[in-house]
Design a protein around this motif. Structure first.
Motif, PDB file in Angstrom:
ATOM      1  N   LEU A   1       0.834  -1.197   0.000  1.00 62.74           N
ATOM      2  CA  LEU A   1       0.000   0.000   0.000  1.00 62.74           C
ATOM      3  C   LEU A   1       0.869   1.248   0.000  1.00 62.74           C
ATOM      4  CD1 LEU A   1      -2.662  -1.014   2.677  1.00 62.74           C
ATOM      5  CD2 LEU A   1      -2.883  -1.109   0.196  1.00 62.74           C
ATOM      6  N   SER A   2       0.327   2.328  -0.519  1.00 64.21           N
ATOM      7  CA  SER A   2       1.047   3.592  -0.464  1.00 64.21           C
ATOM      8  C   SER A   2       1.018   4.100   0.972  1.00 64.21           C
ATOM      9  CB  SER A   2       0.385   4.615  -1.389  1.00 64.21           C
ATOM     10  OG  SER A   2      -0.880   4.992  -0.870  1.00 64.21           O
ATOM     11  N   TYR A   3       1.902   5.058   1.254  1.00 63.60           N
ATOM     12  CA  TYR A   3       1.913   5.643   2.592  1.00 63.60           C
ATOM     13  C   TYR A   3       0.556   6.264   2.906  1.00 63.60           C
ATOM     14  CZ  TYR A   3       7.004   5.172   3.049  1.00 63.60           C
ATOM     15  OH  TYR A   3       8.266   4.689   3.158  1.00 63.60           O
ATOM     16  N   GLU A   4      -0.038   6.904   1.938  1.00 61.92           N
ATOM     17  CA  GLU A   4      -1.330   7.557   2.149  1.00 61.92           C
ATOM     18  C   GLU A   4      -2.413   6.530   2.488  1.00 61.92           C
ATOM     19  OE1 GLU A   4      -4.222   9.657  -0.859  1.00 61.92           O
ATOM     20  OE2 GLU A   4      -2.519  10.979  -0.399  1.00 61.92           O
ATOM     21  N   GLU A   5      -2.448   5.420   1.740  1.00 58.94           N
ATOM     22  CA  GLU A   5      -3.444   4.381   2.000  1.00 58.94           C
ATOM     23  C   GLU A   5      -3.233   3.752   3.378  1.00 58.94           C
ATOM     24  OE1 GLU A   5      -4.248   2.620  -2.472  1.00 58.94           O
ATOM     25  OE2 GLU A   5      -2.406   2.054  -1.428  1.00 58.94           O
ATOM     26  N   ALA A   6      -1.985   3.446   3.696  1.00 59.48           N
ATOM     27  CA  ALA A   6      -1.686   2.819   4.984  1.00 59.48           C
ATOM     28  C   ALA A   6      -2.016   3.762   6.136  1.00 59.48           C
ATOM     29  CB  ALA A   6      -0.219   2.400   5.041  1.00 59.48           C
ATOM     30  N   ALA A   7      -1.690   5.038   5.992  1.00 61.74           N
ATOM     31  CA  ALA A   7      -2.008   6.012   7.035  1.00 61.74           C
ATOM     32  C   ALA A   7      -3.513   6.118   7.227  1.00 61.74           C
ATOM     33  CB  ALA A   7      -1.415   7.372   6.694  1.00 61.74           C
ATOM     34  N   GLY A   8      -4.267   6.048   6.143  1.00 59.14           N
ATOM     35  CA  GLY A   8      -5.720   6.089   6.239  1.00 59.14           C
ATOM     36  C   GLY A   8      -6.274   4.880   6.976  1.00 59.14           C
ATOM     37  N   ILE A   9      -5.731   3.709   6.713  1.00 54.47           N
ATOM     38  CA  ILE A   9      -6.182   2.486   7.382  1.00 54.47           C
ATOM     39  C   ILE A   9      -5.891   2.556   8.881  1.00 54.47           C
ATOM     40  CG2 ILE A   9      -5.705   0.008   7.623  1.00 54.47           C
ATOM     41  CD1 ILE A   9      -5.330  -0.026   4.552  1.00 54.47           C
ATOM     42  N   LEU A  10      -4.691   3.029   9.219  1.00 55.61           N
ATOM     43  CA  LEU A  10      -4.297   3.103  10.628  1.00 55.61           C
ATOM     44  C   LEU A  10      -4.837   4.344  11.315  1.00 55.61           C
ATOM     45  CD1 LEU A  10      -0.611   1.877  10.301  1.00 55.61           C
ATOM     46  CD2 LEU A  10      -2.594   0.575  11.083  1.00 55.61           C
ATOM     47  N   ASP A  11      -5.429   5.245  10.552  1.00 53.07           N
ATOM     48  CA  ASP A  11      -6.004   6.494  11.067  1.00 53.07           C
ATOM     49  C   ASP A  11      -4.942   7.320  11.810  1.00 53.07           C
ATOM     50  OD1 ASP A  11      -8.036   8.338  11.366  1.00 53.07           O
ATOM     51  OD2 ASP A  11      -8.678   7.515  13.298  1.00 53.07           O
ATOM     52  N   ILE A  12      -3.791   7.484  11.122  1.00 51.63           N
ATOM     53  CA  ILE A  12      -2.702   8.298  11.666  1.00 51.63           C
ATOM     54  C   ILE A  12      -2.191   9.215  10.557  1.00 51.63           C
ATOM     55  CG2 ILE A  12      -1.966   6.624  13.415  1.00 51.63           C
ATOM     56  CD1 ILE A  12       0.243   5.707  11.510  1.00 51.63           C
ATOM     57  N   PRO A  13      -1.492  10.301  10.921  1.00 53.03           N
ATOM     58  CA  PRO A  13      -0.920  11.163   9.887  1.00 53.03           C
ATOM     59  C   PRO A  13       0.157  10.422   9.081  1.00 53.03           C
ATOM     60  CG  PRO A  13      -0.945  12.266  12.017  1.00 53.03           C
ATOM     61  CD  PRO A  13      -1.311  10.842  12.258  1.00 53.03           C
ATOM     62  N   ILE A  14       0.349  10.850   7.833  1.00 56.27           N
ATOM     63  CA  ILE A  14       1.343  10.210   6.965  1.00 56.27           C
ATOM     64  C   ILE A  14       2.734  10.297   7.587  1.00 56.27           C
ATOM     65  CG2 ILE A  14       2.525  10.387   4.745  1.00 56.27           C
ATOM     66  CD1 ILE A  14      -0.121  11.030   3.458  1.00 56.27           C
ATOM     67  N   GLY A  15       3.064  11.434   8.178  1.00 56.59           N
ATOM     68  CA  GLY A  15       4.377  11.592   8.804  1.00 56.59           C
ATOM     69  C   GLY A  15       4.607  10.581   9.912  1.00 56.59           C
ATOM     70  N   THR A  16       3.582  10.310  10.696  1.00 63.17           N
ATOM     71  CA  THR A  16       3.694   9.308  11.758  1.00 63.17           C
ATOM     72  C   THR A  16       3.916   7.930  11.157  1.00 63.17           C
ATOM     73  OG1 THR A  16       2.234  10.628  13.169  1.00 63.17           O
ATOM     74  CG2 THR A  16       2.504   8.309  13.752  1.00 63.17           C
ATOM     75  N   LEU A  17       3.189   7.627  10.091  1.00 65.22           N
ATOM     76  CA  LEU A  17       3.362   6.345   9.418  1.00 65.22           C
ATOM     77  C   LEU A  17       4.784   6.212   8.885  1.00 65.22           C
ATOM     78  CD1 LEU A  17       1.927   3.728   8.178  1.00 65.22           C
ATOM     79  CD2 LEU A  17       2.094   5.032   6.076  1.00 65.22           C
ATOM     80  N   MET A  18       5.258   7.250   8.233  1.00 66.45           N
ATOM     81  CA  MET A  18       6.609   7.205   7.664  1.00 66.45           C
ATOM     82  C   MET A  18       7.641   7.005   8.767  1.00 66.45           C
ATOM     83  SD  MET A  18       6.158  10.185   4.805  1.00 66.45           S
ATOM     84  CE  MET A  18       7.773  10.063   4.106  1.00 66.45           C
ATOM     85  N   SER A  19       7.447   7.661   9.892  1.00 65.38           N
ATOM     86  CA  SER A  19       8.352   7.515  11.023  1.00 65.38           C
ATOM     87  C   SER A  19       8.346   6.081  11.540  1.00 65.38           C
ATOM     88  CB  SER A  19       7.953   8.486  12.135  1.00 65.38           C
ATOM     89  OG  SER A  19       8.734   8.280  13.278  1.00 65.38           O
ATOM     90  N   ARG A  20       7.167   5.505  11.668  1.00 61.36           N
ATOM     91  CA  ARG A  20       7.065   4.114  12.163  1.00 61.36           C
ATOM     92  C   ARG A  20       7.714   3.129  11.210  1.00 61.36           C
ATOM     93  NH1 ARG A  20       0.846   4.035  14.525  1.00 61.36           N
ATOM     94  NH2 ARG A  20       1.249   5.509  16.207  1.00 61.36           N
ATOM     95  N   VAL A  21       7.495   3.326   9.918  1.00 58.85           N
ATOM     96  CA  VAL A  21       8.102   2.437   8.923  1.00 58.85           C
ATOM     97  C   VAL A  21       9.616   2.589   8.955  1.00 58.85           C
ATOM     98  CG1 VAL A  21       8.332   1.998   6.442  1.00 58.85           C
ATOM     99  CG2 VAL A  21       6.070   2.319   7.436  1.00 58.85           C
ATOM    100  N   SER A  22      10.087   3.814   9.057  1.00 65.29           N
ATOM    101  CA  SER A  22      11.524   4.067   9.099  1.00 65.29           C
ATOM    102  C   SER A  22      12.161   3.419  10.323  1.00 65.29           C
ATOM    103  CB  SER A  22      11.779   5.579   9.103  1.00 65.29           C
ATOM    104  OG  SER A  22      13.150   5.842   9.227  1.00 65.29           O
ATOM    105  N   ARG A  23      11.523   3.590  11.488  1.00 72.31           N
ATOM    106  CA  ARG A  23      12.060   2.978  12.713  1.00 72.31           C
ATOM    107  C   ARG A  23      12.047   1.462  12.624  1.00 72.31           C
ATOM    108  NH1 ARG A  23       8.535   4.999  16.999  1.00 72.31           N
ATOM    109  NH2 ARG A  23       7.441   6.159  15.413  1.00 72.31           N
ATOM    110  N   ALA A  24      11.003   0.892  12.023  1.00 71.15           N
ATOM    111  CA  ALA A  24      10.925  -0.562  11.875  1.00 71.15           C
ATOM    112  C   ALA A  24      12.041  -1.076  10.969  1.00 71.15           C
ATOM    113  CB  ALA A  24       9.559  -0.955  11.306  1.00 71.15           C
ATOM    114  N   ARG A  25      12.261  -0.389   9.855  1.00 67.03           N
ATOM    115  CA  ARG A  25      13.337  -0.796   8.946  1.00 67.03           C
ATOM    116  C   ARG A  25      14.699  -0.663   9.612  1.00 67.03           C
ATOM    117  NH1 ARG A  25      10.686   2.177   3.786  1.00 67.03           N
ATOM    118  NH2 ARG A  25       9.548   0.375   3.009  1.00 67.03           N
ATOM    119  N   ALA A  26      14.896   0.428  10.344  1.00 68.63           N
ATOM    120  CA  ALA A  26      16.174   0.634  11.040  1.00 68.63           C
ATOM    121  C   ALA A  26      16.401  -0.462  12.069  1.00 68.63           C
ATOM    122  CB  ALA A  26      16.197   2.015  11.701  1.00 68.63           C
TER     123      ALA A  26
END
Length: 178
Positions: free
Chosen positions: A128-153
Motif C-alpha cells: 500500500l502507499s503511505y497515504e493508504e496505509a495512514a488512512g487504514i491506521l487512522d494516523i498522519p502520513i508523517g507518523t506512518l513514515m516515522s514508524r516504517v523508518s524505525r521498523a526498517r532501522a
C-alpha cells in the motif's frame, strides 16, 4: 399448548442469565456465546424440566453446566495439545536455506512493536502507499513514515552487519532503503 409455551418462556430470564454468564466467563463475547449455548441446550432438554419446577433455577443450572462442560473441554484440549507437543519433533530442519532466512526475518518482524509492525506490514508486504496505509491506521502520513523508518532501522540493526553489506542481506520492499 399455549400453557406450555408460557411455562417455558425464558425471555424474562435473559438479563439474569447474561449477568451470571459474564461473571463466569469474564468476557462479554464469551458470556453471550455461553448464554446462547445454554439456551440451545435448555431448549433441547426442556422435557427434563419438572412441570412445577422453578424455571429460573433450572436455567441457571443449565448455564452453569454448559460453562463447566466448556471449561473441561478446553482443559482437555490444552492437555492433548501439550502431549502432542511433547511427542512431536520440536525442531524440523528446513529443507532449503531460504526457509531459514525467511524464518529469521519473520522473527525479527515479530519483535517489532505493534504500531511499527502494522505500519511496515501494510507498506512493505501489502504494497500500500503511505497515504493508504495512514488512512487504514487512522494516523498522519508523517507518523506512518516515522514508524516504517524505525521498523526498517530496527530490522537492519538486528542484522548486526556493516551498512555496505546489509543491503545485500536484507532489503525491505516498499519505500527507500536509506
Amino acid at each position: 399448548m399455549s400453557n406450555e409455551k408460557t411455562r417455558f418462556d425464558v425471555i424474562g430470564q435473559l438479563g439474569s442469565l447474561r449477568r451470571y454468564a459474564r461473571s463466569l466467563a469474564r468476557n462479554e463475547q464469551d458470556a453471550e456465546d455461553l448464554v446462547h449455548d445454554a439456551l440451545v441446550r435448555a431448549y433441547e432438554k426442556q422435557a427434563s424440566f419438572r412441570p412445577n419446577g422453578n424455571l429460573r433455577t433450572w436455567l441457571f443450572s443449565v448455564l452453569h453446566n454448559t460453562f463447566i462442560d466448556g471449561f473441561r473441554s478446553r482443559q482437555a484440549d490444552a492437555r492433548r495439545i501439550a502431549q502432542t507437543a511433547e511427542t512431536a519433533e520440536t525442531v524440523q530442519q528446513p529443507s532449503q536455506e531460504h526457509a531459514v532466512r525467511l524464518e529469521q526475518i519473520r522473527q525479527m518482524f515479530e519483535t517489532l512493536p505493534e504500531e511499527q509492525r502494522s505500519a511496515l506490514h501494510l507498506v512493505a508486504i501489502e504494497g500500500l502507499s503511505y497515504e493508504e496505509a495512514a488512512g487504514i491506521l487512522d494516523i498522519p502520513i508523517g507518523t506512518l513514515m516515522s514508524r516504517v523508518s524505525r521498523a526498517r532501522a530496527f530490522m537492519r540493526a538486528s542484522e548486526g552487519e556493516e551498512p555496505s553489506s546489509r543491503a545485500a542481506q536484507l532489503r525491505i520492499v516498499g519505500g527507500r532503503d536509506d
